[in-house]
Design an enzyme around this catalytic site. Sequence first.
Site: not given
Ligand code: DMJ
Length: 670
Positions: A301, A305, A434, A570, A659
């Site tokens: 995370e 981020r 994912d 998403e 992501t």
């Molecule tokens: C985000 O932190 C990122 O996209 C992660 O890959 C999946 N979950 C959240 C958003 O839903």
Amino acid sequence: MYSAAAASPPRRDFISVTLSPEEAVGVGGYNNSKAWRRRSCWRKWKQLSRLQRSIILFLFAFLAVCGVVSFTSMGEPWKSLTNKSSDEQRTEPEIPALKLVNPAVLPAPQKADANAGDYPELSPQQPKMPHIRRSPSNLQIKPPRRDVRLKTRHATSKIVEELVQADKEEKTEKSVISWRGAVIEPDQSTEPPSSKIKESEKPSSLEAEGQKEPVPINERQMAVIEAFRHAWKGYKDFAWGHDELKPLSKSYSEWFGLGLTLIDALDTMWILGLKEEFEEARIWVANDLVFDKNVDVNLFESTIRILGGLLSTYHLSGDSLFLEKAKDIGNRLMPAFKTPSKIPYSDVNIGRGTAHPPRWTSDSTVAEVTSIQLEFRELSRLTGDEKFQKAVDEVMKHVHTLSGKNDGLVPMFINTNSGQFTHLGVYTLGARADSYYEYLLKQWIQGGKKENELLEDYMRAIEGVKKHLLQRSQPKKLTFVGELAHGHFSAKMDHLVCFLPGTLALGAHNGLTADHMKLAEALIETCYQMYEQVETGLSPEIVHFNLHAQKGHKDVEIKPADRHNLLRPETVESLFYMYRFTGDKKYQDWGWEILQNFNKYTRVPTGGYTSINNVQNPSNPEPRDKMESFFLGETLKYMFLLFSDDVDLINLDKFVFNTEAHPLPIWVPA
Ligand code: DMJ
């Protein structure tokens, strides 16, 4: 005093003079008045013969002609000097345009050129002037003079071209200031124009390849800006510098204590053209973002981020502050890789430099250890320090060779001691797996499509999805991605899986089989239906699809435990890719519906948006009192990009999104 001329008879033919009484006396004293001298000259002239007068006149005329000629030739050097300075002026404006308006606020990037030698083949990825030049005038950055001189030594003509180009742009900017594709009239400062401009039919690249003019923002983008400002107001008023806003209780929650929302939102502000907000946040990063804290953070995370957010903001703004902060957090996360298997632990104490797995297990999540690569690889490229890339590449190489996959599909857990997959037999494209698939493709793109193992694993995995996880629902025959548990198919699909259509489309855009695009089209329709078929028009966290037609039943079923919505990105993310690559406006329209429903059911009047507990109850969606950082980092950013017709607003041949929707440069752009 009186006028002597009035008393004496007028001199008819040539002059009248005014004499003072003394002059009128005329005798005795020295008289050197101009009038007297003129009069005596005239007498002398009259006394000359006609020939003498002609010679004198001719001489005067000759001298006059010579004077004119020599004046003209003497003027040449001045003229050329004048021309030179106007030439300089033509090139010079590039410098002021790139000039750091407030050096204390935005120091110039430092590392960019220094690293070119370390990774020569990657040098095109350094922040480029044209990017910087599209920033708002008060955020424009001047490259250090030293760099310009260095470059000049090696590539004078290139620099000249750049300067000329920069000058052209500078002139354009006098009437319209473009900032990340947002167009701001000079007199409107940060306020984008209330646009009456009609949306164009397709993204600009589909019609006009290489279009360079910024595309004006449209009304839907304005609505996104408005939503962002509303969300930001809540964060600023009640949660400034904290991780997440709790908009109903007008307070905040802490996860890592690192201003998560603020960092996640930095590049969104840049892209949306919110320069005042950006500057304010930038000051917080400069003064208050401190990583030397005794705090446990989740490696994944904080990488996607914080590290991702800082790196992309560095690339967009060219401001070295963000690179410095990125290096700091990157270094502090490295202890996570000190494990027997080199598969990183999930948690790191960034103050103490220690790392550990969760209390209940020595496993890490597969998606987590395989979705930090884009960021660490980029950090290596920028710093010239290989250790970051080495650590994450090793994870990918190891996972590439592991047994326990099912036609390219991976289990959800991996053990940090043995390095083996655990909990074998369960396969999903949702939570915990994912972004493994997403990052296979994106690393391949980031690295210039050379790392074949990544592509192999990606292609194999998509085949695995088709073989094991794809099904069609009833009654609408929606194609969806279910899950497999020990050979049993489950028609369960997380909203998280809706990243997949976007990723498939990105792969097809990068030359992979057109088949992937077909699947992307089918899946994005399904993701849209996950919103459309629900009472609030918002998707739940998880849906179950009906495999058999039953009277009165829709395709989508929702279990009570799954009917929350966390403002996730998403579907909007995939809509953005689909619109970029197809130009089909239905994707924009779907996104627009979703934005309106977010506004209707999740907007908190005093500022901010909240996740909700029940997407099936429009009269009481049960607000949860939390705004996730990804709502600003991802959801609103993708909305803004979806509604844009400017393919150069984060060009997908130059940037790859991590992501968490933070764009990072492709090392060898298409
Ligand atoms: C985000 O932190 C990122 O996209 C992660 O890959 C999946 N979950 C959240 C958003 O839903």
